[in-house]
Enzyme design. Sequence first.
Site, PDB file in Angstrom:
ATOM      1  N   ASN A  85      -8.318  -2.696  -3.941  1.00 48.28           N
ATOM      2  CA  ASN A  85      -7.116  -2.266  -2.906  1.00 48.28           C
ATOM      3  C   ASN A  85      -8.145  -2.000  -1.442  1.00 48.28           C
ATOM      4  OD1 ASN A  85      -4.695  -3.166  -1.213  1.00 48.28           O
ATOM      5  ND2 ASN A  85      -4.057  -1.001  -0.825  1.00 48.28           N
ATOM      6  N   ASP A 121      -5.727  -5.983  -4.089  1.00 45.47           N
ATOM      7  CA  ASP A 121      -6.367  -7.123  -3.859  1.00 45.47           C
ATOM      8  C   ASP A 121      -7.052  -8.346  -5.280  1.00 45.47           C
ATOM      9  OD1 ASP A 121      -7.720  -7.933  -1.139  1.00 45.47           O
ATOM     10  OD2 ASP A 121      -6.566  -5.798  -1.777  1.00 45.47           O
ATOM     11  N   ARG A 160      -6.248 -12.103   7.210  1.00 39.34           N
ATOM     12  CA  ARG A 160      -6.380 -11.141   5.971  1.00 39.34           C
ATOM     13  C   ARG A 160      -5.634 -11.069   5.159  1.00 39.34           C
ATOM     14  NH1 ARG A 160      -3.547  -8.216   7.161  1.00 39.34           N
ATOM     15  NH2 ARG A 160      -3.594  -6.656   6.000  1.00 39.34           N
ATOM     16  N   GLY A 161      -5.865 -10.060   4.177  1.00 44.64           N
ATOM     17  CA  GLY A 161      -4.416  -9.789   3.247  1.00 44.64           C
ATOM     18  C   GLY A 161      -4.832 -10.947   1.746  1.00 44.64           C
ATOM     19  N   ALA A 162      -5.154 -10.212   0.614  1.00 44.17           N
ATOM     20  CA  ALA A 162      -5.322 -10.900  -0.441  1.00 44.17           C
ATOM     21  C   ALA A 162      -4.472 -12.410  -0.603  1.00 44.17           C
ATOM     22  CB  ALA A 162      -5.183  -9.921  -1.431  1.00 44.17           C
ATOM     23  N   ARG A 199     -14.842 -14.466   0.445  1.00 37.02           N
ATOM     24  CA  ARG A 199     -14.938 -12.920   0.398  1.00 37.02           C
ATOM     25  C   ARG A 199     -14.703 -13.181  -0.981  1.00 37.02           C
ATOM     26  NH1 ARG A 199     -10.695  -9.366   3.607  1.00 37.02           N
ATOM     27  NH2 ARG A 199     -12.171  -8.050   3.042  1.00 37.02           N
ATOM     28  N   GLN A 206      -6.056  -2.017   9.861  1.00 38.98           N
ATOM     29  CA  GLN A 206      -4.928  -3.048  10.012  1.00 38.98           C
ATOM     30  C   GLN A 206      -3.891  -2.188  10.100  1.00 38.98           C
ATOM     31  OE1 GLN A 206      -7.703  -2.402   8.046  1.00 38.98           O
ATOM     32  NE2 GLN A 206      -9.251  -4.274   6.513  1.00 38.98           N
TER      33      GLN A 206
END
Length: 353
Positions: free
Chosen positions: A251, A241, A50-52, A91, A200
């Site tokens: 975000n 994001d 995960r994480g943009a 997503r 997270q």
Amino acid sequence: MRKIKDIRPIQLKDHKLYVINQLKLPKEKEWLELSTYQQVAEAIEKMIIRGAPLIGIVGAYGFAIGVKQILDEGRSLDDVRDVFDRLKNTRPTAVNLFWALERVWKKFERWTEEGRSGEELVNLLFKEAERIDLEDYHANKAIGGYGQVLLPERCNVLTHCNTGALATSGWGTALGVIRSAFENGKDITVYVDETRPYLQGSRLTAWELVEEGIPHYLITDNSAGFLMSKGIIDAIIVGADRITANGDVANKIGTYTLAVLAEAHGIPFYVAAPTSTFDLDTDSGKDIPIEERSQLEVKKCGGCDIAPEETEALNYSFDVTPASKITAIITEKGIISHVDKEHITKFLRYRGV
């Protein structure tokens, strides 16, 4: 200058992608092999990665894996659109995924028009994904370099979610700024929001800070305002994001709350993100699709029920912070200190983005 570890969350070997299973951290560092585009898509959806920035990079690798898969199965290249669509629909909020997929798709179209095929085409696509990966790493280092200048020599900085090496190709965005400041000898203490419901902050950011030996405290999300009122927090740095044309920022849920509290207490609120996070085709935050995930993520914690079965839960994964509440946006091209449409447009144009 302090020595910093170089954590990398993904590795490519023999056209297969190996990723750290972020659902297992901090208890276990497990590497998973992803050899089909379906596995890549599932890893993104389940937040194994995960994480943009990272899902954009992994999406690009997934596309290359998918093209190889189709060719290995003797199928037509017309089916490659299915690969693109499957990855794109994993997503909805982080724009980096769409940016990276559009980039490799355009290259795919160009190379097939030029008559590239088979192994040559696959190798070109993997090289393009690796280029995106490397560009992101260098961007993160540049973000860290620009951003650390904004932090005083002694600083208590609050951050939200995970914006470090595990959310990118390495080093990180908001956490990368903190890494760079610490590397340059600044006296940094990090206050880490646990970041419900996926935790997270506690599972991933705290793990990275332990690995680096950076002083930190884990805090509950709802204690941030109290710490600000006590004068404990000097600055807040978060990732993004998606950043719209007018500077609104999508975000991790809870970011907007921090921005409101920061403004009320006169604390600078910084956003750190690569220019690939800007979505100039979206005018403002009200136009950003906000992902809503399963209510079970809220009703369970560590596999245990923490709410009555009959209770309904809302689980928005992101919120939108208005540009007016952002002190500055830190990018790999420099710092945007006036966050509005006019200054963002000029900044990106003058820096060739």
